[in-house]
Design a protein around this motif. Structure first.
Motif, PDB file in Angstrom:
ATOM      1  N   GLY A 138       6.148  15.361  11.992  1.00  0.00           N
ATOM      2  CA  GLY A 138       5.573  14.998  10.701  1.00  0.00           C
ATOM      3  C   GLY A 138       5.923  13.580  10.297  1.00  0.00           C
ATOM      4  N   LEU A 139       7.144  13.155  10.621  1.00  0.00           N
ATOM      5  CA  LEU A 139       7.540  11.784  10.315  1.00  0.00           C
ATOM      6  C   LEU A 139       6.747  10.782  11.143  1.00  0.00           C
ATOM      7  N   VAL A 140       6.559  11.077  12.423  1.00  0.00           N
ATOM      8  CA  VAL A 140       5.764  10.179  13.267  1.00  0.00           C
ATOM      9  C   VAL A 140       4.375  10.008  12.677  1.00  0.00           C
ATOM     10  N   ARG A 141       3.752  11.101  12.287  1.00  0.00           N
ATOM     11  CA  ARG A 141       2.406  11.022  11.704  1.00  0.00           C
ATOM     12  C   ARG A 141       2.421  10.266  10.381  1.00  0.00           C
ATOM     13  N   HIS A 169       0.854  -1.181   0.000  1.00  0.00           N
ATOM     14  CA  HIS A 169       0.000   0.000   0.000  1.00  0.00           C
ATOM     15  C   HIS A 169       0.893   1.235   0.000  1.00  0.00           C
ATOM     16  N   GLU A 170       0.511   2.242  -0.774  1.00  0.00           N
ATOM     17  CA  GLU A 170       1.360   3.431  -0.897  1.00  0.00           C
ATOM     18  C   GLU A 170       0.579   4.701  -0.618  1.00  0.00           C
ATOM     19  N   ILE A 171       1.214   5.631   0.110  1.00  0.00           N
ATOM     20  CA  ILE A 171       0.677   6.969   0.294  1.00  0.00           C
ATOM     21  C   ILE A 171       1.783   7.966  -0.066  1.00  0.00           C
ATOM     22  N   GLU A 172       1.379   9.213  -0.358  1.00  0.00           N
ATOM     23  CA  GLU A 172       2.352  10.268  -0.650  1.00  0.00           C
ATOM     24  C   GLU A 172       2.095  11.443   0.280  1.00  0.00           C
ATOM     25  N   ILE A 173       3.138  11.919   0.922  1.00  0.00           N
ATOM     26  CA  ILE A 173       3.050  13.056   1.832  1.00  0.00           C
ATOM     27  C   ILE A 173       4.182  14.016   1.500  1.00  0.00           C
ATOM     28  N   GLU A 174       3.835  15.241   1.152  1.00  0.00           N
ATOM     29  CA  GLU A 174       4.836  16.264   0.814  1.00  0.00           C
ATOM     30  C   GLU A 174       5.867  15.729  -0.182  1.00  0.00           C
ATOM     31  N   LYS A 175       5.339  15.045  -1.217  1.00  0.00           N
ATOM     32  CA  LYS A 175       6.144  14.506  -2.319  1.00  0.00           C
ATOM     33  C   LYS A 175       7.037  13.324  -1.930  1.00  0.00           C
ATOM     34  N   SER A 176       7.015  12.918  -0.670  1.00  0.00           N
ATOM     35  CA  SER A 176       7.703  11.682  -0.277  1.00  0.00           C
ATOM     36  C   SER A 176       6.748  10.508  -0.443  1.00  0.00           C
ATOM     37  N   ILE A 216       9.695  -9.323  19.079  1.00  0.00           N
ATOM     38  CA  ILE A 216       9.239  -8.072  18.489  1.00  0.00           C
ATOM     39  C   ILE A 216      10.459  -7.280  18.034  1.00  0.00           C
ATOM     40  N   GLY A 217      10.232  -6.265  17.239  1.00  0.00           N
ATOM     41  CA  GLY A 217      11.338  -5.420  16.823  1.00  0.00           C
ATOM     42  C   GLY A 217      10.856  -4.236  16.027  1.00  0.00           C
ATOM     43  N   PHE A 218      11.669  -3.183  15.985  1.00  0.00           N
ATOM     44  CA  PHE A 218      11.383  -2.031  15.142  1.00  0.00           C
ATOM     45  C   PHE A 218      12.678  -1.267  14.902  1.00  0.00           C
ATOM     46  N   SER A 219      12.732  -0.547  13.769  1.00  0.00           N
ATOM     47  CA  SER A 219      13.943   0.169  13.386  1.00  0.00           C
ATOM     48  C   SER A 219      13.584   1.445  12.633  1.00  0.00           C
ATOM     49  N   ASP A 220      14.336   2.516  12.929  1.00  0.00           N
ATOM     50  CA  ASP A 220      14.166   3.795  12.228  1.00  0.00           C
ATOM     51  C   ASP A 220      14.969   3.849  10.928  1.00  0.00           C
ATOM     52  N   ASP A 221      15.937   2.973  10.769  1.00  0.00           N
ATOM     53  CA  ASP A 221      16.760   2.895   9.565  1.00  0.00           C
ATOM     54  C   ASP A 221      17.233   4.270   9.090  1.00  0.00           C
ATOM     55  N   GLY A 222      17.791   5.055   9.989  1.00  0.00           N
ATOM     56  CA  GLY A 222      18.368   6.329   9.610  1.00  0.00           C
ATOM     57  C   GLY A 222      17.469   7.531   9.766  1.00  0.00           C
ATOM     58  N   GLU A 223      16.178   7.307   9.980  1.00  0.00           N
ATOM     59  CA  GLU A 223      15.299   8.425  10.297  1.00  0.00           C
ATOM     60  C   GLU A 223      15.617   8.893  11.728  1.00  0.00           C
ATOM     61  N   PRO A 224      15.215  10.122  12.111  1.00  0.00           N
ATOM     62  CA  PRO A 224      15.456  10.581  13.487  1.00  0.00           C
ATOM     63  C   PRO A 224      14.924   9.581  14.510  1.00  0.00           C
ATOM     64  N   GLY A 225      15.664   9.387  15.596  1.00  0.00           N
ATOM     65  CA  GLY A 225      15.315   8.389  16.597  1.00  0.00           C
ATOM     66  C   GLY A 225      13.888   8.515  17.097  1.00  0.00           C
ATOM     67  N   GLY A 226      13.154   7.415  17.037  1.00  0.00           N
ATOM     68  CA  GLY A 226      11.783   7.383  17.531  1.00  0.00           C
ATOM     69  C   GLY A 226      10.750   7.916  16.566  1.00  0.00           C
ATOM     70  N   PHE A 236      12.428   9.830  -0.410  1.00  0.00           N
ATOM     71  CA  PHE A 236      12.396  11.227   0.022  1.00  0.00           C
ATOM     72  C   PHE A 236      12.029  12.142  -1.146  1.00  0.00           C
ATOM     73  N   GLY A 237      11.067  13.040  -0.896  1.00  0.00           N
ATOM     74  CA  GLY A 237      10.570  13.901  -1.963  1.00  0.00           C
ATOM     75  C   GLY A 237      11.145  15.296  -1.978  1.00  0.00           C
ATOM     76  N   GLY A 238      12.079  15.566  -1.059  1.00  0.00           N
ATOM     77  CA  GLY A 238      12.729  16.864  -1.064  1.00  0.00           C
ATOM     78  C   GLY A 238      12.261  17.817   0.011  1.00  0.00           C
ATOM     79  N   THR A 239      11.150  17.498   0.673  1.00  0.00           N
ATOM     80  CA  THR A 239      10.625  18.355   1.738  1.00  0.00           C
ATOM     81  C   THR A 239      10.784  17.653   3.076  1.00  0.00           C
ATOM     82  N   LYS A 240      11.495  18.287   3.993  1.00  0.00           N
ATOM     83  CA  LYS A 240      11.673  17.705   5.321  1.00  0.00           C
ATOM     84  C   LYS A 240      10.375  17.815   6.109  1.00  0.00           C
ATOM     85  N   LEU A 241      10.005  16.740   6.783  1.00  0.00           N
ATOM     86  CA  LEU A 241       8.736  16.691   7.513  1.00  0.00           C
ATOM     87  C   LEU A 241       8.888  17.016   8.988  1.00  0.00           C
TER      88      LEU A 241
END
Length: 207
Positions: free
Chosen positions: A115-118, A16-23, A70-80, A106-111
């Motif tokens: 914004g990333l959490v959402r 499933h795909e969504i687009e937010i601020e060109k990302s 269980i597990g989860f990873s940000d893979d380079g996104e800001p922690g959490g 990444f679409g060029g606009t920082k969230l």
């Protein structure tokens, strides 16, 4: 214990795909009965999308409330900002044996962190809304022996108890049935024993 799991075959995933601020946020969701299954999903996602900015992850390889597999990873996104909100979305669904990879281009606009959490939460929630589900019942083995005349009666009775007959051995003067019994209930065979007029032997431990 009874809970919902993805109604997907092993190795299959829902995209499933969504687009937010060109990302672009592409979510792969799959049936994950164990951590190895999740690692296989992540490997495939990286192979298919090698140029993505991030491959963020979350999984619950067990029942809802599982604390170990269980597990989860940000893979380079800001922690959490990615893995944890993804995991919380999975946890909030009440499902088990489920995992997802959110592939971001990444679409060029920082969230920003908020914004990333959402965005990552929305990516998982929207994917889960489309995910086919089925009931999963934790089971334990039960073995009984009946005479040949009693096999059909036993099979019919086990079906009414939501128990699965998974094997039958016809050696000797009767039939040994291997049954997957719902773990959430005691295996009370008194009714079946009565129907078979006592011609039933339980071969497994009675706990």
């Amino acid at each position: 214990m009874r809970y919902e799991i993805p109604d997907l075959a092993p190795g299959e995933h829902l995209e499933h795909e969504i687009e937010i601020e060109k990302s672009r946020f592409i979510t792969w969701t799959a049936f994950v009965p164990d951590p190895a299954s999740f690692e296989a999903l992540l490997t495939r996602a990286r192979e298919v999308h090698p140029n993505a900015s991030h491959h963020c992850t979350a999984y619950i390889a067990g029942a809802p409330g599982e604390q170990n597999a269980i597990g989860f990873s940000d893979d380079g996104e800001p922690g959490g900002a990615a893995g944890r909100p993804m995991y919380q979305a999975l946890e909030g669904s009440g499902m088990g044996q489920v995992g997802c990879v959110v592939i971001r281009y990444f679409g060029g606009t920082k969230l920003g962190t908020g914004g990333l959490v959402r965005a990552y939460t929305q990516a998982v929630v929207k994917a889960l809304e489309r995910l086919p589900r089925r009931a999963f019942i934790e089971r334990r083995p039960l073995t009984v022996r009946v005479d040949f005349a009693g096999e059909a009666i036993a099979r019919e009775w086990f079906a009414t108890q939501d128990a699965r007959v998974e094997g039958a051995d016809y050696a000797g003067d009767g039939v040994t049935l291997d049954v997957a019994w719902p773990r959430e209930r005691d295996a009370d065979l008194s009714e079946l024993t009565s129907r078979l007029k006592g011609r039933l032997t339980r071969l497994d431990a009675s706990t």
